[in-house]
Write an enzyme that holds these catalytic residues in place. Structure first.
Site, PDB file in Angstrom:
ATOM      1  N   ASP A 178       0.838  -1.205   0.000  1.00  0.00           N
ATOM      2  CA  ASP A 178       0.000   0.000   0.000  1.00  0.00           C
ATOM      3  C   ASP A 178       0.870   1.251   0.000  1.00  0.00           C
ATOM      4  O   ASP A 178       1.775   1.394   0.824  1.00  0.00           O
ATOM      5  CB  ASP A 178      -0.890  -0.006   1.245  1.00  0.00           C
ATOM      6  CG  ASP A 178      -1.761   1.237   1.336  1.00  0.00           C
ATOM      7  OD1 ASP A 178      -2.907   1.175   0.847  1.00  0.00           O
ATOM      8  OD2 ASP A 178      -1.311   2.262   1.885  1.00  0.00           O
TER       9      ASP A 178
ATOM     10  N   TYR B  88       2.638  10.044  -0.087  1.00  0.00           N
ATOM     11  CA  TYR B  88       3.791   9.490   0.632  1.00  0.00           C
ATOM     12  C   TYR B  88       5.121   9.858  -0.023  1.00  0.00           C
ATOM     13  O   TYR B  88       6.169   9.740   0.620  1.00  0.00           O
ATOM     14  CB  TYR B  88       3.704   7.965   0.734  1.00  0.00           C
ATOM     15  CG  TYR B  88       2.493   7.428   1.438  1.00  0.00           C
ATOM     16  CD1 TYR B  88       1.608   8.254   2.116  1.00  0.00           C
ATOM     17  CD2 TYR B  88       2.223   6.059   1.420  1.00  0.00           C
ATOM     18  CE1 TYR B  88       0.495   7.749   2.743  1.00  0.00           C
ATOM     19  CE2 TYR B  88       1.116   5.542   2.048  1.00  0.00           C
ATOM     20  CZ  TYR B  88       0.245   6.386   2.703  1.00  0.00           C
ATOM     21  OH  TYR B  88      -0.855   5.867   3.319  1.00  0.00           O
TER      22      TYR B  88
ATOM     23  N   LYS C  77      -3.145   5.991  -3.841  1.00  0.00           N
ATOM     24  CA  LYS C  77      -4.268   6.867  -3.492  1.00  0.00           C
ATOM     25  C   LYS C  77      -4.124   8.219  -4.173  1.00  0.00           C
ATOM     26  O   LYS C  77      -3.033   8.806  -4.170  1.00  0.00           O
ATOM     27  CB  LYS C  77      -4.343   7.070  -1.975  1.00  0.00           C
ATOM     28  CG  LYS C  77      -4.292   5.776  -1.180  1.00  0.00           C
ATOM     29  CD  LYS C  77      -4.279   6.041   0.306  1.00  0.00           C
ATOM     30  CE  LYS C  77      -3.940   4.791   1.079  1.00  0.00           C
ATOM     31  NZ  LYS C  77      -2.510   4.437   1.011  1.00  0.00           N
TER      32      LYS C  77
ATOM     33  N   HIS D  97      -7.914   9.529  -1.310  1.00  0.00           N
ATOM     34  CA  HIS D  97      -7.226   9.475  -0.011  1.00  0.00           C
ATOM     35  C   HIS D  97      -8.026  10.074   1.132  1.00  0.00           C
ATOM     36  O   HIS D  97      -7.923   9.615   2.275  1.00  0.00           O
ATOM     37  CB  HIS D  97      -5.878  10.170  -0.127  1.00  0.00           C
ATOM     38  CG  HIS D  97      -4.860   9.679   0.843  1.00  0.00           C
ATOM     39  ND1 HIS D  97      -3.519   9.808   0.643  1.00  0.00           N
ATOM     40  CD2 HIS D  97      -4.976   9.035   2.027  1.00  0.00           C
ATOM     41  CE1 HIS D  97      -2.855   9.288   1.655  1.00  0.00           C
ATOM     42  NE2 HIS D  97      -3.721   8.812   2.512  1.00  0.00           N
TER      43      HIS D  97
END
Length: 288
Positions: free
Chosen positions: A45, A50, A75, A108
């Site tokens: 994931d 990120y 996401k 997200h």
């Protein structure tokens, strides 16, 4: 556990246990992916927010397991609330990872991060636009499944009013001492799988003497108890770690929490202070 899957509403299999990669740096995450895959993990994931999609892609290429045997989630960043921005971001994610498709793409958050806990605006219309992007990406074969993250019932209800494809998954903050049981029940009744992130409560569960006592009863670590708890709620779980030893023990879940102890764990008082994470919403994390 690593071989066990749930079946999403469109028939796609998703592993029950995955590797979360939040806060794992782009130059470190490839090694984390390779370590996890070597142990048997097949579910990874990540997210645009990120900043490590490129490293994830390297790990996928170098892990030695065929792409089709892996389940990769990313996401759409919470700030992308127009059709154009969301569509562009999906193509960018695929390019960064060097992939022709993703197994799952998720919105997200219903709100941009700067407005989480700061605004009553749930961005209903904007999220419908982003959802249309995900539906189109699904139709185009860019993704195999689509879902949401940090969405409350009202957010999902709004999507369902215009959706041609229902969300297949809702990824939410879910752990001992903060379990959104009514949201889980709602999603599961709608045929929406629930995925639990931060199962160890951003580390706060490690400090809880009641959780520690029950973990000792089963001769397991606190993280193992926390992950098993989420599994027994019927959720997919994605504990985050770059530590290979933690990856290994996180997957050693060959025990069952009794019904009585599950009820005790459900009733543990809610954590009120997550330390540096205290500004996060109770139904989801700022970036996770």
């Amino acid at each position: 556990m690593l071989n066990e899957t749930y079946v999403l509403s469109n028939g796609v299999h998703i592993p029950k246990l995955g590797l979360g990669t939040w806060f794992i740096a782009n130059d470190k995450v490839a090694d984390a992916v390779k370590s996890a895959v070597a142990m048997g993990y097949r579910h990874i994931d990540t997210a645009q927010a990120y900043g490590n999609e490129e490293g994830i892609g390297i790990g996928i290429k170098e892990c030695g397991v065929p792409r089709e045997q892996l389940f990769i989630t990313s996401k759409v960043a919470a700030e992308h609330k127009t059709y154009e921005a969301a569509a562009k971001s999906i193509d960018e994610s695929l390019s960064k990872m060097g992939l022709s498709y993703l197994d799952m793409m998720i919105i997200h958050s219903p709100q941009p991060w700067v407005e989480v806990n700061q605004s009553e605006n749930r961005y209903f219309e904007e999220n419908r636009q982003v959802w249309k992007v995900l539906e189109d990406a699904l139709q185009a074969g860019k993704v195999r499944a689509i879902g949401v993250s940090n969405f409350l019932q009202q957010d999902i209800d709004s999507l369902l009013e215009t959706a041609t494809v229902n969300p297949m998954l809702n990824q939410v903050l879910c752990h001992i001492s903060n379990t959104p049981l009514s949201l889980i029940d709602y999603c599961q009744k709608q045929g929406i799988a629930v995925e639990a992130y931060s199962p160890v409560a951003h580390g706060e569960a490690l400090k809880n003497p009641q959780i520690k006592e029950i973990a000792e009863k089963y001769s397991v670590t606190i993280p193992q108890l926390c992950i098993r708890y989420d599994i027994q709620l019927g959720t997919i779980v994605i504990p985050k770690t770059a530590n290979p030893e933690h990856m290994r023990t996180n997957a050693e879940l060959n025990f069952v929490i009794s019904d009585e102890d599950m009820e005790i764990l459900k009733d543990i008082p809610k954590i009120k202070d997550y330390g540096e994470y205290s500004h996060f919403p109770v139904y989801g994390g700022k970036k996770k």
